[in-house]
Design an enzyme around this catalytic site. Structure first.
Site, mmCIF file in Angstrom:
data_model
loop_
_atom_site.group_PDB
_atom_site.id
_atom_site.type_symbol
_atom_site.label_atom_id
_atom_site.label_comp_id
_atom_site.label_asym_id
_atom_site.label_seq_id
_atom_site.Cartn_x
_atom_site.Cartn_y
_atom_site.Cartn_z
ATOM 1 N N ARG A 119 -5.066 -1.038 -1.615
ATOM 2 C CA ARG A 119 -3.798 -1.568 -1.114
ATOM 3 C C ARG A 119 -2.676 -0.722 -1.691
ATOM 4 O O ARG A 119 -2.879 0.004 -2.661
ATOM 5 C CB ARG A 119 -3.625 -3.026 -1.527
ATOM 6 C CG ARG A 119 -3.582 -3.190 -3.023
ATOM 7 C CD ARG A 119 -3.498 -4.638 -3.440
ATOM 8 N NE ARG A 119 -3.786 -4.709 -4.865
ATOM 9 C CZ ARG A 119 -4.020 -5.825 -5.531
ATOM 10 N NH1 ARG A 119 -4.025 -6.982 -4.896
ATOM 11 N NH2 ARG A 119 -4.266 -5.813 -6.815
ATOM 12 N N TYR A 161 33.503 -1.786 3.946
ATOM 13 C CA TYR A 161 32.974 -1.519 2.609
ATOM 14 C C TYR A 161 32.539 -2.817 1.927
ATOM 15 O O TYR A 161 32.895 -3.912 2.353
ATOM 16 C CB TYR A 161 34.025 -0.808 1.738
ATOM 17 C CG TYR A 161 35.209 -1.661 1.374
ATOM 18 C CD1 TYR A 161 35.173 -2.495 0.246
ATOM 19 C CD2 TYR A 161 36.364 -1.663 2.157
ATOM 20 C CE1 TYR A 161 36.250 -3.300 -0.079
ATOM 21 C CE2 TYR A 161 37.448 -2.468 1.835
ATOM 22 C CZ TYR A 161 37.388 -3.288 0.719
ATOM 23 O OH TYR A 161 38.440 -4.090 0.397
ATOM 24 N N ARG A 215 -14.257 -13.485 -0.360
ATOM 25 C CA ARG A 215 -12.979 -13.042 -0.929
ATOM 26 C C ARG A 215 -11.825 -13.489 -0.046
ATOM 27 O O ARG A 215 -11.869 -13.306 1.161
ATOM 28 C CB ARG A 215 -12.954 -11.515 -1.019
ATOM 29 C CG ARG A 215 -14.261 -10.894 -1.455
ATOM 30 C CD ARG A 215 -14.256 -9.378 -1.322
ATOM 31 N NE ARG A 215 -13.340 -8.732 -2.222
ATOM 32 C CZ ARG A 215 -13.078 -7.427 -2.196
ATOM 33 N NH1 ARG A 215 -13.648 -6.639 -1.292
ATOM 34 N NH2 ARG A 215 -12.230 -6.911 -3.054
HETATM 35 P P1 ADP Z 1 -8.784 -10.138 -6.176
HETATM 36 O O1 ADP Z 1 -7.964 -10.366 -4.967
HETATM 37 O O2 ADP Z 1 -8.535 -11.142 -7.240
HETATM 38 O O3 ADP Z 1 -8.715 -8.743 -6.637
HETATM 39 P P2 ADP Z 1 -11.353 -9.485 -5.077
HETATM 40 O O4 ADP Z 1 -11.803 -10.122 -3.832
HETATM 41 O O5 ADP Z 1 -10.853 -8.119 -4.940
HETATM 42 O O6 ADP Z 1 -10.278 -10.431 -5.750
HETATM 43 O O7 ADP Z 1 -12.601 -9.555 -6.030
HETATM 44 C C1 ADP Z 1 -12.630 -9.735 -7.404
HETATM 45 C C2 ADP Z 1 -13.544 -8.703 -8.022
HETATM 46 O O8 ADP Z 1 -14.828 -8.735 -7.452
HETATM 47 C C3 ADP Z 1 -13.037 -7.299 -7.828
HETATM 48 O O9 ADP Z 1 -13.268 -6.573 -8.985
HETATM 49 C C4 ADP Z 1 -13.866 -6.793 -6.707
HETATM 50 O O10 ADP Z 1 -13.986 -5.408 -6.715
HETATM 51 C C5 ADP Z 1 -15.196 -7.482 -6.953
HETATM 52 N N1 ADP Z 1 -15.949 -7.647 -5.720
HETATM 53 C C6 ADP Z 1 -15.554 -8.290 -4.612
HETATM 54 N N2 ADP Z 1 -16.478 -8.204 -3.648
HETATM 55 C C7 ADP Z 1 -17.499 -7.497 -4.158
HETATM 56 C C8 ADP Z 1 -18.745 -7.052 -3.634
HETATM 57 N N3 ADP Z 1 -19.119 -7.323 -2.384
HETATM 58 N N4 ADP Z 1 -19.539 -6.333 -4.425
HETATM 59 C C9 ADP Z 1 -19.164 -6.049 -5.703
HETATM 60 N N5 ADP Z 1 -18.004 -6.435 -6.248
HETATM 61 C C10 ADP Z 1 -17.154 -7.152 -5.491
HETATM 62 MG MG MG Z 2 -9.234 -7.185 -5.795
#
Ligand code: ADP
Ligand code: MG
Ligand code: MG
Length: 945
Positions: free
Chosen positions: A379, A915, A129
């Site tokens: 976040r 002002y 990610r």
């Molecule tokens: P974005 O920044 O586009 O939200 P994310 O990294 O959060 O991208 O991931 C996209 C999707 O994949 C999200 O729904 C996130 O919760 C899911 N996701 C990411 N990592 C995992 C993980 N390790 N296990 C299950 N779901 C994941």
């Molecule tokens: Mg996300």
């Protein structure tokens, strides 16, 4: 088996190529303290925290923070932004030692979970990610289920006892990897996603509608077909080696930092390129492991209204972005209680924990794997302006934050949303009767917007550049569309929920948005849209109206009407006690007024504008442009007579007709302003602006005045200038024709005397424009002061007044000490000052100023919208310093457009102005910006270079 051997030999060759990295690794070991690039989270540990966004990126830092709080975060690690910086500084190479560090951290995850990456019998799967410091929606799409190949999938089958799940995960992985890492994605705006196409074909062949209806065998076939598509279209083999997959994905994240859409997003949001992104590698949890699993997104409060309710959506038996992708319509989070009360209860508790911990509204992602809850992201939640204000005010009441923090939680421009128009109920009712209510979607971004349909972001941008109002209509939006979204009045999508890309970005931009309007069928290729249940076929360019507060979509263009705050303050058509939104606004404004040092005035030329500005909290008039008064029905005649006059006597005769008219105007303003300072500028524009330029108009004028048409024509010709902005205008008019200034001064002071005589109050400040030399001011000030004394005597009035000047010519700023010898106040006319300092004509800048800002980044923002603090700002600083040195009590303000721009207001605060003055509807924005300027202290000056 044969296949496996083949793959291994291929990858080992690749490793051999990567040898240099090993050599470097040896070098690192010799160094005393190798830099740390990788940070672990989860499984009872967290090496980072939320304060480390610079290094770990936003997503990473918050994963560490949640893990540190003891929330259930699947273990993983973050590769820091320092690696991204190194990567781009060194010809896209990684720092030495990184591979070892990643291997160690991966090993730790393996130990925690008792699984091994690439182990065919017990495989660890991960997601990769991206995560920049500031959230950049969709910069690089996440790759899920990484680590799967033809061997490990067998392990997943054995462990889960669920071949369907295993192959579902596998086909998703191959598609995501193909799209994100191998760049096999739609090439043009009308192209279809290649993997989608194969999937659709498969569903068609099997006679099913939903992905979930496909069998394990179907999905296994899809894996092979996806891989074949990659081979065919990209000429590469899908990598079977998990480590190669991992480094491929990591490389793609770092690579995506420099892709077009990331660059476009950074530009639009002023995110520096130097920040870089981090990469998060995290062990997978599976929401697609059956009906007791699922995934969802939520906000700890409603991000559209700010209401304190748990707000979100989820889908059972789904993975990752299924919720936001809009392929299946998710359920509201409250329904989760029925699915699984325990998980729901846990989530509600986490909601509280996070809000108390972060003291703000959070946006979360979660996954349920076989009845167990996992947190995957949190976040600070993006919100509408209305929500921002409500949340800030309510969090103070809940004692989560202090009033000062509340002020910092609302961006001044967000107030715009409270002042934004809505549709009139009567118009809507009529539209319904006429069957123009086409459909209903989600109310994703409040406000009302109407305009022409555009199906593509580029077309929307182009139409907006032509001055058209545009509604961008998409099946769903993606980061490529952001520029088109920014150019549109509103956004309408057929798919996606309240947390879809369209909804998030629209709220952030403050755009009207209706999302997930499922009745719409949009055909990009044909350039048309159909609406279920209606015969309507809408084409590009057709008018529609969307209500982002209710989610309604109407055929045709409806007019809009003022917001609640405007109705309370301006129209006075609602009782403030009945207006909850107004009350939150008023509370925030009260805190702002208590905090700010800068005064806030308004630029207004007429009594009703002054009244509006007062309702918005203006404390005076900073600029009353008298020439606007001359355009009234009965005034333009005598004005033209005055201009066409050939002798002083003729001119005086015409001015005598204007005097009572101007006096009446000023009386109106003074009465409304009730003794608050009113800065009145003497006549400024070039005279030819008042004369008709067409033949017919000149004929008519000649007839009216009983003079030959030739005379009018000659006079217009004589007044023609090659460069009117630098011509016969401003104080130059009053110096050559002193009787004009005399008349205006008399109108002002007689009006003040009359209002005072009637028991009112008046405090005029007469402002001489376009002064570059102190003598110019002296000549005009002498006239004004003499007339003031005359009027005092004649009317036996006790008048208080001031005479000052606009600083808008660079020479005026540079000789401000001399000028302050005569002027009792300065007001920076930053429109002209910008024009003259930059040597850029505001009226002719269109052709190059946009590329100057967007493409070449010569200026960070349009210098006519946001003050050029480095250049024009330097002149302002010099003028303030010199002016105050000569006259310590000199009053200093600003009356250019910049007076309502939050960044410029901050600059004015730091520069010690008394002002700012801006248009009535920007007064609240200036009040808040002025308060925030105090709270944000004194950052480094000269921020634009
Ligand atoms: P974005 O920044 O586009 O939200 P994310 O990294 O959060 O991208 O991931 C996209 C999707 O994949 C999200 O729904 C996130 O919760 C899911 N996701 C990411 N990592 C995992 C993980 N390790 N296990 C299950 N779901 C994941
Ligand atoms: Mg996300
Ligand atoms: Mg995404």
């Amino acid at each position: 088996m044969k296949r496996k051997a083949k793959t291994t030999s291929r990858t080992s060759k690749r490793r051999a190529v990567a040898r240099p990295a090993r050599a470097k690794r040896a070098a690192v070991k010799r160094r005393p303290t190798p830099a740390k690039f990788v940070f672990t989270f989860g499984g009872g540990r967290a090496e980072g925290n939320a304060g480390m966004k610079e290094l770990l990126g936003g997503k990473g830092a918050n994963l560490h923070e949640m893990a540190g709080l003891g929330l259930p975060v699947p273990p993983g690690f973050t590769i820091s932004t320092a690696v991204c910086t190194h990567f781009y500084a060194n010809g896209r190479r990684y720092p030495s030692g990184l591979r070892d560090e990643v291997a160690q951290h991966l090993q730790r995850v393996e130990q925690v979970l008792g699984r091994t990456f690439g182990d065919p019998s017990n495989p660890l799967l991960v997601s990769v990610r991206s995560g920049a410091r500031a959230s950049m929606p969709g910069m690089m799409d996440t790759v899920l289920n990484l680590g799967l190949n033809d061997q490990t999938v067998q392990g997943v089958i054995a462990l889960s006892g669920n071949p369907r799940f295993a192959y579902d995960s596998y086909r998703r992985f191959v598609a995501m990897y193909g799209d994100v890492v191998l760049d096999l994605k739609p090439q043009s705006k009308t192209d279809i996603d290649p993997f989608e196409e194969i999937l659709e074909r498969k569903k068609h062949a099997r006679g099913v509608k939903l992905d979930t209806e496909l069998t394990a065998d179907d999905l296994r076939e899809l894996v092979a077909e996806f891989k074949a598509a990659i081979r065919e279209r990209k000429g590469v083999e899908f990598p079977e080696d998990p480590r190669e997959q991992l480094w491929g994905a990591i490389g793609a994240v770092f690579g995506s930092w420099m892709n077009d859409r990331a660059i476009a997003y950074r530009k639009l949001n002023n995110i520096p390129e130097s920040w870089g992104t981090a990469v998060n590698v995290q062990s997978m949890v599976f929401g697609n492991l059956g009906d007791d699993s699922g995934t969802g997104v939520a906000f700890t409060r409603d991000p559209a209204t700010g209401e304190n309710i748990f707000y979100g959506e989820f889908l059972m038996n789904a993975q990752g972005e299924d919720v936001v992708a809009g392929t299946r319509t998710p359920l509201p989070i409250s329904e989760l209680e029925k699915e699984n009360a325990e998980v729901y209860g846990q989530l509600v508790k986490i909601r509280r924990t996070l809000e108390r911990h972060y003291r703000d509204v959070m946006d979360i992602e979660f996954t349920i794997e076989q009845r167990r809850l996992y947190m995957l992201q949190c976040r600070v939640g993006k919100r509408t302006g209305a929500a921002a204000i409500r949340i800030a005010v309510e969090m103070v009441k809940e004692r989560l934050i202090k009033p000062n923090e509340a002020l910092l939680r609302v961006e001044p421009d967000q107030l715009n949303q409270l002042l934004r128009p809505t549709f009139r109920p009567a118009d809507k009712e009529q539209a319904v009767r006429e069957q123009r209510l086409l459909a209903r979607g989600l109310n994703a971004g409040p406000g009302a917007a109407a305009g022409k349909i555009m199906f593509h972001a580029e077309d929307a941008e182009a139409a907006a550049a032509r001055g058209e109002h545009v509604i961008l209509v998409r099946i769903e939006t993606s980061p490529e569309d952001i520029r088109g979204m920014a150019a549109s009045e509103g956004i309408l999508t057929a798919r996606g929920g309240m947390t879809s890309h369209a909804a998030l970005v629209a709220r952030q931009m403050g755009k009207v948005c209706v999302a997930g309007c499922e009745a719409l069928t949009i055909d990009y290729t044909a350039g048309e849209m159909r609406v279920a249940g209606t015969p309507a076929v809408l084409k590009q360019g057709d008018d529609i109206s969307i209500d982002g507060t209710t989610g309604e979509v109407f055929l045709g263009r409806m007019p809009t009407e003022p917001s609640e705050v405007v109705r309370v303050l301006i129209d006075r058509s609602i009782d403030p006690k009945q207006a909850a939104v107004y009350q939150q606004y008023a509370q925030l404004m009260q805190w702002a007024d208590r905090t700010r040092h800068l005064g806030v005035r308004t630029n207004a030329d007429l009594p009703d504008q002054c009244a509006n500005a007062l309702a918005f909290g203006a404390e005076g008039v900073g600029l009353c442009r008298t020439e606007h008064m001359f355009f009234g029905e009965e005034k333009i005649g005598p004005m033209r007579e005055m201009i066409l006059a050939e002798t002083v006597d003729q001119r005086r005769a015409a001015l005598a007709k204007l005097l009572p008219l101007q006096r009446a105007d000023f009386e109106g303003i003074f009465r409304v302003m009730q003794g608050r300072p009113v800065t009145i500028r003497t006549i400024d524009p070039p005279l030819h602006e008042f004369l008709p330029h067409d033949e017919a108009g000149q004929q008519a004028l000649a007839q009216e005045m009983g003079i030959p048409a030739k005379r009018v024509h000659e006079r217009v010709e004589a007044l023609h200038e090659f460069n009117p902005m630098l011509g016969f205008r401003g104080c130059r008019l009053g110096i050559i024709y002193p009787e004009i200034t005399e008349m205006q001064a008399r109108a002002i002071f007689e009006a003040a005397a009359n209002v005072i005589a009637a028991g009112g109050k008046a405090h005029p400040e007469v402002m001489i424009p376009l002064v570059g030399h102190v003598k110019e001011l002296q000549l005009q000030a002498d006239i004004v002061r003499r007339v003031a004394e005359d009027v005092k005597r004649e009317k036996k009035a006790r008048l208080s007044y001031a005479v000052g000047t606009m600083i808008e010519v660079p020479r005026g700023a540079l000789t401000a000490d001399a000028i302050a010898g005569v002027a009792e106040f300065f007001s920076f006319g930053t429109n002209d000052l910008t024009q003259m300092t930059l040597g850029v004509s505001r009226d002719d800048a269109g052709r190059f100023l946009m590329p100057y800002v967007r493409e070449f980044e010569i200026y960070q923002k349009d210098p006519f919208e946001s003050l050029d603090q480095v250049g024009v700002g330097a002149l302002i600083r010099i003028a303030v310093e010199k002016g105050r040195a000569a006259r310590p009590k000199l009053k200093v303000g600003i009356c250019g457009e910049h007076g309502g721009d939050p960044d410029s207001v901050m600059f004015c605060h730091r520069t010690g102005l008394d002002y700012v003055s801006c248009s009535p509807f920007r007064v609240p924005i200036a009040r808040l910006a002025a308060a925030r300027a105090v709270l944000l202290g004194t950052p480094s000056l000269g921020t634009t270079e």
